[in-house]
Design an enzyme around this catalytic site. Structure first.
Site, PDB file in Angstrom:
ATOM      1  N   ASP A  14       0.868  -1.188   0.000  1.00 16.86           N
ATOM      2  CA  ASP A  14       0.000   0.000   0.000  1.00 16.86           C
ATOM      3  C   ASP A  14       0.898   1.229   0.000  1.00 16.86           C
ATOM      4  O   ASP A  14       2.140   1.106   0.009  1.00 16.86           O
ATOM      5  CB  ASP A  14      -0.913  -0.002   1.253  1.00 16.86           C
ATOM      6  CG  ASP A  14      -2.236   0.741   1.042  1.00 16.86           C
ATOM      7  OD1 ASP A  14      -2.194   1.941   0.714  1.00 16.86           O
ATOM      8  OD2 ASP A  14      -3.288   0.124   1.185  1.00 16.86           O
ATOM      9  N   ASP A  37       3.504   1.825  -4.387  1.00 21.13           N
ATOM     10  CA  ASP A  37       2.588   2.697  -5.131  1.00 21.13           C
ATOM     11  C   ASP A  37       2.374   2.005  -6.473  1.00 21.13           C
ATOM     12  O   ASP A  37       3.321   1.866  -7.266  1.00 21.13           O
ATOM     13  CB  ASP A  37       3.229   4.078  -5.311  1.00 21.13           C
ATOM     14  CG  ASP A  37       2.345   5.029  -6.127  1.00 21.13           C
ATOM     15  OD1 ASP A  37       1.462   4.557  -6.869  1.00 21.13           O
ATOM     16  OD2 ASP A  37       2.569   6.247  -6.023  1.00 21.13           O
ATOM     17  N   VAL A  38       1.141   1.571  -6.737  1.00 15.95           N
ATOM     18  CA  VAL A  38       0.899   0.718  -7.904  1.00 15.95           C
ATOM     19  C   VAL A  38       1.159   1.426  -9.239  1.00 15.95           C
ATOM     20  O   VAL A  38       1.217   0.782 -10.279  1.00 15.95           O
ATOM     21  CB  VAL A  38      -0.533   0.125  -7.908  1.00 15.95           C
ATOM     22  CG1 VAL A  38      -0.725  -0.836  -6.750  1.00 15.95           C
ATOM     23  CG2 VAL A  38      -1.602   1.219  -7.919  1.00 15.95           C
ATOM     24  N   ASN A  66      -5.941  -4.879  -5.972  1.00 13.58           N
ATOM     25  CA  ASN A  66      -7.085  -4.324  -5.233  1.00 13.58           C
ATOM     26  C   ASN A  66      -7.022  -2.806  -5.089  1.00 13.58           C
ATOM     27  O   ASN A  66      -8.064  -2.154  -4.969  1.00 13.58           O
ATOM     28  CB  ASN A  66      -7.141  -4.982  -3.837  1.00 13.58           C
ATOM     29  CG  ASN A  66      -8.013  -4.208  -2.875  1.00 13.58           C
ATOM     30  OD1 ASN A  66      -9.236  -4.278  -2.942  1.00 13.58           O
ATOM     31  ND2 ASN A  66      -7.394  -3.440  -1.978  1.00 13.58           N
ATOM     32  N   TYR A 117     -13.902   6.958 -12.977  1.00 15.32           N
ATOM     33  CA  TYR A 117     -13.776   5.690 -12.227  1.00 15.32           C
ATOM     34  C   TYR A 117     -14.385   4.541 -13.027  1.00 15.32           C
ATOM     35  O   TYR A 117     -13.763   3.480 -13.207  1.00 15.32           O
ATOM     36  CB  TYR A 117     -14.493   5.864 -10.886  1.00 15.32           C
ATOM     37  CG  TYR A 117     -14.498   4.656  -9.983  1.00 15.32           C
ATOM     38  CD1 TYR A 117     -13.422   4.397  -9.136  1.00 15.32           C
ATOM     39  CD2 TYR A 117     -15.589   3.792  -9.939  1.00 15.32           C
ATOM     40  CE1 TYR A 117     -13.436   3.299  -8.277  1.00 15.32           C
ATOM     41  CE2 TYR A 117     -15.607   2.694  -9.082  1.00 15.32           C
ATOM     42  CZ  TYR A 117     -14.526   2.456  -8.253  1.00 15.32           C
ATOM     43  OH  TYR A 117     -14.552   1.370  -7.409  1.00 15.32           O
ATOM     44  N   VAL A 165     -19.755  -1.408  -0.973  1.00 16.80           N
ATOM     45  CA  VAL A 165     -19.156  -2.164   0.127  1.00 16.80           C
ATOM     46  C   VAL A 165     -18.710  -1.170   1.191  1.00 16.80           C
ATOM     47  O   VAL A 165     -18.165  -0.113   0.879  1.00 16.80           O
ATOM     48  CB  VAL A 165     -17.947  -2.989  -0.393  1.00 16.80           C
ATOM     49  CG1 VAL A 165     -17.324  -3.785   0.748  1.00 16.80           C
ATOM     50  CG2 VAL A 165     -18.386  -3.918  -1.520  1.00 16.80           C
ATOM     51  N   THR A 176     -16.520   0.437   3.210  1.00 15.05           N
ATOM     52  CA  THR A 176     -15.083   0.691   3.429  1.00 15.05           C
ATOM     53  C   THR A 176     -14.882   2.205   3.482  1.00 15.05           C
ATOM     54  O   THR A 176     -15.804   2.959   3.161  1.00 15.05           O
ATOM     55  CB  THR A 176     -14.230   0.133   2.265  1.00 15.05           C
ATOM     56  OG1 THR A 176     -14.481   0.938   1.107  1.00 15.05           O
ATOM     57  CG2 THR A 176     -14.546  -1.330   1.970  1.00 15.05           C
TER      58      THR A 176
HETATM   59  P1  NAD Z   1     -10.260   1.846   0.389  1.00 22.46           P
HETATM   60  O1  NAD Z   1     -10.127   3.259  -0.012  1.00 22.46           O
HETATM   61  O2  NAD Z   1     -10.574   1.506   1.786  1.00 22.46           O
HETATM   62  O3  NAD Z   1      -8.949   1.002  -0.010  1.00 22.46           O
HETATM   63  C1  NAD Z   1      -8.190   1.272  -1.135  1.00 22.46           C
HETATM   64  C2  NAD Z   1      -6.730   1.085  -0.779  1.00 22.46           C
HETATM   65  O4  NAD Z   1      -5.947   1.371  -1.956  1.00 22.46           O
HETATM   66  C3  NAD Z   1      -6.267   2.054   0.321  1.00 22.46           C
HETATM   67  O5  NAD Z   1      -5.583   1.351   1.334  1.00 22.46           O
HETATM   68  C4  NAD Z   1      -5.351   3.009  -0.420  1.00 22.46           C
HETATM   69  O6  NAD Z   1      -4.290   3.541   0.369  1.00 22.46           O
HETATM   70  C5  NAD Z   1      -4.818   2.125  -1.546  1.00 22.46           C
HETATM   71  N1  NAD Z   1      -4.261   2.911  -2.635  1.00 22.46           N
HETATM   72  C6  NAD Z   1      -4.755   4.032  -3.201  1.00 22.46           C
HETATM   73  N2  NAD Z   1      -3.907   4.500  -4.132  1.00 22.46           N
HETATM   74  C7  NAD Z   1      -2.857   3.634  -4.173  1.00 22.46           C
HETATM   75  C8  NAD Z   1      -1.655   3.565  -4.925  1.00 22.46           C
HETATM   76  N3  NAD Z   1      -1.349   4.500  -5.836  1.00 22.46           N
HETATM   77  N4  NAD Z   1      -0.816   2.524  -4.712  1.00 22.46           N
HETATM   78  C9  NAD Z   1      -1.116   1.589  -3.771  1.00 22.46           C
HETATM   79  N5  NAD Z   1      -2.210   1.614  -3.016  1.00 22.46           N
HETATM   80  C10 NAD Z   1      -3.083   2.625  -3.216  1.00 22.46           C
HETATM   81  O7  NAD Z   1     -11.387   1.259  -0.586  1.00 22.46           O
HETATM   82  P2  NAD Z   1     -11.924  -0.218  -0.854  1.00 22.46           P
HETATM   83  O8  NAD Z   1     -13.384  -0.110  -0.963  1.00 22.46           O
HETATM   84  O9  NAD Z   1     -11.318  -1.202   0.052  1.00 22.46           O
HETATM   85  O10 NAD Z   1     -11.365  -0.428  -2.343  1.00 22.46           O
HETATM   86  C11 NAD Z   1     -10.684  -1.588  -2.763  1.00 22.46           C
HETATM   87  C12 NAD Z   1     -10.982  -1.809  -4.233  1.00 22.46           C
HETATM   88  O11 NAD Z   1     -12.359  -2.121  -4.398  1.00 22.46           O
HETATM   89  C13 NAD Z   1     -10.722  -0.585  -5.127  1.00 22.46           C
HETATM   90  O12 NAD Z   1     -10.151  -1.005  -6.346  1.00 22.46           O
HETATM   91  C14 NAD Z   1     -12.111  -0.037  -5.368  1.00 22.46           C
HETATM   92  O13 NAD Z   1     -12.188   0.698  -6.561  1.00 22.46           O
HETATM   93  C15 NAD Z   1     -12.914  -1.310  -5.423  1.00 22.46           C
HETATM   94  N6  NAD Z   1     -14.348  -1.157  -5.179  1.00 22.46           N
HETATM   95  C16 NAD Z   1     -14.816  -0.668  -3.995  1.00 22.46           C
HETATM   96  C17 NAD Z   1     -16.183  -0.558  -3.818  1.00 22.46           C
HETATM   97  C18 NAD Z   1     -16.780  -0.028  -2.528  1.00 22.46           C
HETATM   98  O14 NAD Z   1     -17.996   0.230  -2.490  1.00 22.46           O
HETATM   99  N7  NAD Z   1     -16.033   0.115  -1.471  1.00 22.46           N
HETATM  100  C19 NAD Z   1     -17.072  -0.942  -4.838  1.00 22.46           C
HETATM  101  C20 NAD Z   1     -16.551  -1.438  -6.022  1.00 22.46           C
HETATM  102  C21 NAD Z   1     -15.191  -1.549  -6.181  1.00 22.46           C
END
Ligand code: NAD
Length: 265
Positions: free
Chosen positions: A49, A73-74, A100, A165, A198, A200
């Site tokens: 992360d 950093d991805v 993720n 997005y 979800v 989060t």
């Molecule tokens: P979140 O914001 O809690 O977690 C995302 C994580 O990605 C964080 O820990 C953040 O620090 C990390 N991150 C951001 N930019 C980064 C980078 N450049 N390099 C490395 N890490 C980085 O959100 P989440 O809901 O856990 O999201 C996880 C995945 O699920 C994401 O891809 C999101 O798009 C997807 N998603 C989430 C939802 C939802 O409702 N929460 C719905 C559909 C898809």
């Protein structure tokens, strides 16, 4: 209901015994639960992360024997190379990846600054591409394995206010399908999870009450509630273990029925 925290198995075989899996964006949210569950199922997990403090603390809590935190950093090619070296150094050859990490910004398309659009593409789309490109040769060399990409409900339908997005999440599905076709002969299965809403930090920023989220999704989603990150982790586990051994190149919607249709009542 799901336990908020997965406990390590005390006996029996884990579904991921012998596996080494890299999870991006693992410091919190869905990535955190994926890391916890994968470790509980016997995998050695490399949590990555940009939230270093949270990631370090989580890896420590899961335990040194099962988890390591590495800054990644991805969007950075150099970080990917270093993270894979660190993963191999800690646990040996890598056999799994969960792409993720992601970011979400709200804007109508006509109001979206180019820099914002490009930043979302960099993390959600380029990050997923770099993960596949970096890890696939490693997983192949290790004898095969799995890649799970995190797309979204918005990879399959439109949603006002999240155009950049949604575009990247559609692209993640394209990457998933092409990678599945190209990597099948190398022993690598590639699938995508497509979560709806979800609970989060992404969908419920600090200060927003859970009750407000529940109220919204009671109306929108047939199952009448927001999803839990543990539920997405369980799907990622299914796609990462042998239970899904004949499945590749597919999007798996996990949205409480949201995409099934609308209700007039
Ligand atoms: P979140 O914001 O809690 O977690 C995302 C994580 O990605 C964080 O820990 C953040 O620090 C990390 N991150 C951001 N930019 C980064 C980078 N450049 N390099 C490395 N890490 C980085 O959100 P989440 O809901 O856990 O999201 C996880 C995945 O699920 C994401 O891809 C999101 O798009 C997807 N998603 C989430 C939802 C939802 O409702 N929460 C719905 C559909 C898809």
């Amino acid at each position: 209901m799901w336990l908020r925290t997965f406990k390590a198995r005390e006996y029996g075989m884990g579904k991921l015994d012998g596996r080494v899996v890299v999870v991006t964006g693992a410091a919190r949210g869905q990535g955190e639960q994926e890391a916890r569950l994968f470790a509980a199922e016997g995998a050695k997990v490399v949590l990555t992360d940009v939230l270093d403090e949270q990631g370090e603390a989580l890896a420590k809590e899961i335990g040194e024997d099962r988890a390591r935190y590495v800054h990644l950093d991805v969007t950075s090619e150099a970080d990917w190379t270093e993270a894979v070296a660190a993963a191999k150094d800690a646990f040996g050859p890598v056999t799994g990846l969960v792409n993720n990490a992601g970011i979400l910004r709200f804007n109508e398309l006509v109001s979206t600054p180019l820099a914002e659009f490009q930043a979302i593409v960099q993390v959600n789309q380029v990050g997923c591409f770099l993960g596949i490109r970096t890890l696939a040769p490693e997983i192949e060399a290790a004898g095969g394995g799995t890649i799970v990409n995190t797309a979204s409900y918005t990879a399959l339908t439109g949603m006002a206010g999240v155009g950049a997005y949604a575009a990247t999440k559609h692209a993640v599905l394209g990457l998933t399908r092409v990678a599945a076709v190209e990597l099948a002969a190398k022993g690598i299965r590639v699938n995508a999870v497509c979560p709806g809403a979800v609970d989060t930090p992404m969908s419920r920023p600090e200060g927003v009450e859970r009750s407000a989220v529940d109220e919204l999704y009671r109306k929108l989603v047939p199952l009448g509630r927001v999803g839990e990150p543990e539920e997405v982790a369980a799907l990622a586990l299914f796609l990462s273990c042998d239970d899904s051994s004949y499945i590749t190149g597919q999007p798996f919607v996990i949205d409480g029925g949201w995409l099934a249709g609308v209700s007039l009542f």
